[in-house]
Design a protein around this motif. Structure first.
Motif, short mmCIF file in Angstrom:
data_model
loop_
_atom_site.label_atom_id
_atom_site.label_comp_id
_atom_site.label_asym_id
_atom_site.label_seq_id
_atom_site.Cartn_x
_atom_site.Cartn_y
_atom_site.Cartn_z
N ILE A 260 -9.85 16.96 16.94
CA ILE A 260 -10.41 15.65 17.54
C ILE A 260 -10.92 15.89 18.88
O ILE A 260 -10.36 16.89 19.77
N HIS A 261 -11.76 15.14 19.25
CA HIS A 261 -12.20 15.21 20.58
C HIS A 261 -11.10 14.55 21.68
O HIS A 261 -10.80 13.69 21.43
N ARG A 262 -10.88 15.33 22.52
CA ARG A 262 -9.56 14.67 23.73
C ARG A 262 -10.16 13.64 24.17
O ARG A 262 -9.37 12.55 24.14
N GLY A 263 -11.30 13.60 24.59
CA GLY A 263 -11.42 12.17 25.31
C GLY A 263 -11.80 10.96 24.24
O GLY A 263 -11.27 9.94 24.79
N GLU A 264 -12.12 11.24 23.26
CA GLU A 264 -12.17 10.17 21.89
C GLU A 264 -10.76 9.72 21.52
O GLU A 264 -10.52 8.55 21.55
N LEU A 265 -9.91 10.52 21.74
CA LEU A 265 -8.34 10.29 21.34
C LEU A 265 -7.90 9.70 22.53
O LEU A 265 -7.02 8.55 22.24
N PHE A 266 -7.87 10.09 23.67
CA PHE A 266 -7.61 9.12 24.81
C PHE A 266 -8.22 7.64 24.86
O PHE A 266 -7.32 6.93 24.76
N MET A 267 -9.37 7.65 24.59
CA MET A 267 -9.93 6.04 24.56
C MET A 267 -9.35 5.24 23.40
O MET A 267 -9.15 4.09 23.44
N LEU A 268 -9.24 6.14 22.37
CA LEU A 268 -8.73 5.40 21.06
C LEU A 268 -7.18 4.83 21.37
O LEU A 268 -6.68 3.78 21.11
N LEU A 269 -6.39 5.79 22.13
CA LEU A 269 -5.05 5.39 22.47
C LEU A 269 -5.07 4.18 23.61
O LEU A 269 -4.19 3.47 23.75
N LEU A 270 -5.80 4.39 24.48
CA LEU A 270 -5.87 3.60 25.50
C LEU A 270 -6.34 2.05 24.78
O LEU A 270 -5.64 0.96 25.31
N LEU B 270 0.51 7.07 27.17
CA LEU B 270 0.11 5.94 26.56
C LEU B 270 0.97 5.86 25.06
O LEU B 270 1.19 4.83 24.29
N THR B 271 1.26 7.06 24.49
CA THR B 271 1.82 7.28 23.15
C THR B 271 3.29 6.74 23.33
O THR B 271 3.99 5.95 22.84
N LEU B 272 3.90 7.11 24.63
CA LEU B 272 5.13 6.66 24.95
C LEU B 272 5.30 4.96 25.31
O LEU B 272 5.96 4.43 24.67
N ALA B 273 4.24 4.60 25.86
CA ALA B 273 4.15 3.10 26.08
C ALA B 273 4.32 2.53 24.95
O ALA B 273 4.90 1.47 24.63
N MET B 274 3.47 3.01 23.60
CA MET B 274 3.46 2.23 22.31
C MET B 274 4.79 2.31 21.77
O MET B 274 5.23 1.58 20.85
N ALA B 275 5.22 3.58 21.83
CA ALA B 275 6.63 3.87 21.00
C ALA B 275 7.71 2.99 21.69
O ALA B 275 8.43 2.41 20.91
N GLU C 133 3.88 10.99 14.17
CA GLU C 133 4.27 10.40 15.07
C GLU C 133 3.17 9.07 15.27
O GLU C 133 3.47 7.98 15.51
N LEU C 134 1.88 9.51 15.55
CA LEU C 134 0.81 8.59 15.78
C LEU C 134 0.67 7.80 14.22
O LEU C 134 0.58 6.54 14.54
N THR C 135 0.86 8.19 13.16
CA THR C 135 0.92 7.37 11.77
C THR C 135 1.81 6.49 12.01
O THR C 135 1.81 5.19 11.60
N GLU C 136 3.14 6.86 12.31
CA GLU C 136 4.32 5.82 12.42
C GLU C 136 4.19 4.74 13.45
O GLU C 136 4.84 3.80 13.55
N LEU C 137 3.26 4.83 14.40
CA LEU C 137 2.83 4.04 15.32
C LEU C 137 1.77 3.15 14.88
O LEU C 137 1.20 2.12 15.43
N GLY C 138 1.35 3.35 13.70
CA GLY C 138 0.20 2.51 13.09
C GLY C 138 -1.01 2.95 13.54
O GLY C 138 -1.98 2.31 13.32
N LEU C 139 -1.42 4.55 13.93
CA LEU C 139 -2.51 4.63 14.42
C LEU C 139 -3.17 5.98 13.41
O LEU C 139 -4.30 6.44 14.15
#
Length: 421
Positions: free
Chosen positions: A99-109, A13-18, A51-57
């Motif tokens: 961070i909770h892995r599941g919450e990070l995943f759902m945030l990215l999704l 998901l990070t790659l997709a947004m990048a 890297e997540l910050t520079e993706l606006g997250l």
């Protein structure tokens, strides 16, 4: 240019947004049809948060987790071996976030769906990939296919694409350590933002808060109990969601009562625990074949030492998107990506096998088995300079030396108008 990603986890998901940010077409195929916030906690180191910050997250990630303030290494008695500031307190421009892995995943999704819409395909499993002179094809379970200039396997430690390249590689390599992972609602300890690593390589306890305490509720503490098992013990396929039993390891930590934390109390406060073997795979001589490449755990699964697994997948993603954009050519971009990331992650796999920064725990146990007081204090057997050198050496290998990270140019780039596939 168009990229097809097999696997919609943290790295995919990070790659997709990048790629989307870079102006490159992308689609994601994720096997899970109805994703949920499963799992326990992870740490995002400052280089990954950058890297997540520079993706606006960045704000979303920080709001969902806890900024880690310090890291404490301790003996099984709770004696301090090494303590260091982390994140912003250590001079980084970006925090370290637990961070909770599941919450990070759902945030990215959620963010990927906002930006890519129906280009994120759920319930779509990649089972193989082929490359030719004009592009690459991801074969999908059920007979379908997705065509692009590049296919990226971000499908985890049991990657179907990696397995097809080397069907004789076999199961991941187990180091005989078993981990039990859980979260517990429990009163906070020390700064309320402290990550603790305690014990030795044979019996270790790790904990850190992933939700801070408030007047209405206690903190949520992520913890890992780790124990070396008989080397000939049979183990089934790795599954992050396999249920465990606290009676299998709680007695080993019965005496771990410290002035600032009761480990047995923290363990008993959980509602469910998951067991998982500590595994990795040998580094590969290549990640890329034609127009198909590997990313994250498909490329370099490593022991969870140094809090680096998810962070390295995020770095892979941003680096790949950057080089595809800058090179403007799929083949050249893939070569530059592998040259930047494969040697670095191979070194980290090897460093984790040597305990990485956790080596200080074994050194303390070897040099002061009866406690630091018995040998005239910690400095007598573990000088500050030695501990500092171990810590900084690992940070440099992992790419989060604060001076170098703060000075490194951004990995954000845009695909030029003259670029070709």
């Amino acid at each position: 240019m168009h990229v097809v990603i097999s696997g919609g986890g943290i790295g995919g998901l990070t790659l997709a947004m990048a790629l989307h940010q870079a102006g490159i077409g992308v689609e994601v195929h994720e096997a899970v049809a109805a994703p949920r916030a499963l799992g326990v906690g992870i740490n995002l180191l400052p280089h990954a948060v950058r890297e997540l910050t520079e993706l606006g997250l960045g704000e979303r990630v920080l709001a969902a987790g806890v900024p880690t303030r310090e890291l404490l290494y301790a003996t099984r008695r709770g004696e301090e071996v090494w303590r260091e500031d982390r994140g912003l307190a250590a001079g980084y421009r970006w925090p370290q976030v637990s961070i909770h892995r599941g919450e990070l995943f759902m945030l990215l999704l959620a963010a990927a769906r906002e930006r890519l819409g129906d280009a994120v395909h759920l319930g779509s499993r990649g089972i193989g990939a082929e490359s030719d002179a004009d592009g690459a094809t991801l074969r999908l379970e059920g007979g379908g296919a997705a065509r692009g200039d590049v296919v990226v396997a971000a499908d985890g430690i049991h990657s179907a694409i990696r397995a097809a390249w080397d069907p004789h590689e076999g199961a991941p390599r187990w180091n005989a350590n078993l981990m039990w992972r859980a979260v517990s609602e429990h009163p906070g300890y020390l700064t309320g933002r402290t990550m603790v690593q305690a014990g030795t390589g044979d019996l270790k306890f790790v904990c850190y808060p992933i939700r801070e305490a408030t007047a209405e509720r206690p903190a949520l503490i992520n913890w890992i109990a780790e124990k070396r098992m008989p080397a000939d013990m049979h183990w089934a396929r790795e599954d992050w969601n396999r249920a465990g039993r606290i009676e299998d390891f709680l007695p080993d930590f019965a005496g771990w009562e410290w002035p600032w934390l009761s480990v047995p109390s923290l363990i008993r406060a959980t509602e469910e625990v998951y067991e998982f073997p500590m595994v990795d795979r040998d580094p590969l001589p290549e990640w890329t074949r034609g127009r198909v490449t590997l990313l994250g755990d498909a490329a370099h699964p490593m022991y969870p030492i140094g809090s680096n697994g998810a962070s390295q997948g995020i770095l892979d993603a941003r680096t790949l998107a950057y080089h595809l954009a800058v090179e403007g050519n799929a083949a050249a971009g893939l070569r530059a990506y592998e040259a930047a990331r494969r040697p670095a992650t191979s070194a980290l796999v090897e460093a984790a096998r040597g305990q990485g920064p956790d080596l200080v725990l074994d050194l303390a146990d070897q040099r002061a088995p009866d406690g630091f007081e018995a040998v005239g204090g910690r400095e007598a057997v573990l000088p500050f300079s030695e501990l500092e050198g171990i810590s900084l050496g690992y940070k440099r290998k992992a790419g989060f030396d604060p001076v170098l990270l703060n000075a490194r140019p951004s990995l954000s780039a845009r695909l030029g108008r003259t670029a070709t596939a």
